[in-house]
Scaffold this active site. Structure first.
Site, PDB file in Angstrom:
ATOM      1  N   ASP A 129      11.881  -5.779   4.902  1.00  0.00           N
ATOM      2  CA  ASP A 129      10.593  -5.610   4.237  1.00  0.00           C
ATOM      3  C   ASP A 129       9.786  -4.604   5.039  1.00  0.00           C
ATOM      4  O   ASP A 129       9.928  -4.527   6.257  1.00  0.00           O
ATOM      5  CB  ASP A 129       9.843  -6.945   4.166  1.00  0.00           C
ATOM      6  CG  ASP A 129      10.480  -7.929   3.198  1.00  0.00           C
ATOM      7  OD1 ASP A 129      11.095  -7.481   2.219  1.00  0.00           O
ATOM      8  OD2 ASP A 129      10.342  -9.140   3.420  1.00  0.00           O
ATOM      9  N   ASP A 148      11.289  -6.029  -4.160  1.00  0.00           N
ATOM     10  CA  ASP A 148      10.238  -6.992  -4.490  1.00  0.00           C
ATOM     11  C   ASP A 148       9.254  -6.389  -5.496  1.00  0.00           C
ATOM     12  O   ASP A 148       8.820  -7.057  -6.431  1.00  0.00           O
ATOM     13  CB  ASP A 148       9.463  -7.420  -3.239  1.00  0.00           C
ATOM     14  CG  ASP A 148      10.325  -8.107  -2.198  1.00  0.00           C
ATOM     15  OD1 ASP A 148      11.340  -8.734  -2.562  1.00  0.00           O
ATOM     16  OD2 ASP A 148       9.985  -8.018  -1.005  1.00  0.00           O
TER      17      ASP A 148
END
Length: 173
Positions: A129, A148
């Site tokens: 991330d 995401d």
């Protein structure tokens, strides 16, 4: 077997979603210091303090949920279950010929983003991330990635489209 334009569209959106996600993660992993408990890592400002880039390895799901599960449960909930669900959604998208292009795009974005993160869990045991948004307390995200973003965008499109469809059918009744 000749693929229809519709099938090509679905496959193209899925492949492009996975490609954008994986390329962005390769760039982050190779260019930004990893943030750990010991090392705070780099924080690269994209737009002041409102939009930052960093490198965080997430062993869990969205916002780190499930990272503290035992390994067997983590495999079931973060690998097997998502693969099964994504497989059913993929089958649905190819079978339901009544879906319009916007719905196809939304579902394909969800599928591509889902498979991109599952790929990371299989290959790396974690998901990279790297994006963070903080609009001064008005809006703040967890650290996320392009997969995401694709999943979230697909869900938002489906929710808005579903709401509009329901509203228009309510008006006709």
């Amino acid at each position: 077997m000749k693929l229809s334009k519709r099938s090509i569209y679905i496959i193209l959106v899925i492949v492009l979603t996975i490609a954008v996600d994986q390329i962005s993660k390769v760039l982050v992993r190779s260019n930004i210091d990893l943030r750990t408990d010991i090392n705070p890592g780099e924080r690269i400002s994209l737009i002041g303090d409102a939009f930052l880039m960093m490198n965080v390895e997430n062993a869990g799901a969205f916002l780190g949920m499930g990272s503290d599960l035992n390994p067997t449960l983590r495999i079931i909930l973060l690998l097997i279950l998502p693969i099964v669900v994504l497989g059913f959604v993929l089958r649905y998208v190819f079978k339901d010929k009544s879906l319009d292009n916007l719905s196809l795009f939304a579902f394909a974005s969800i599928i591509g983003g889902g498979f991109a993160n599952v790929y990371d869990r299989i290959v790396y045991g974690k998901v990279t991330d790297f994006l963070f948004i903080d609009l001064g307390g008005v809006f703040k995200t967890g650290i996320f990635n392009m997969a995401d973003l694709s999943v979230s965008t697909g869900i938002i499109i489906l929710a808005i489209f579903s709401f509009k469809k329901k509203k228009s059918s309510d008006l006709q009744d």
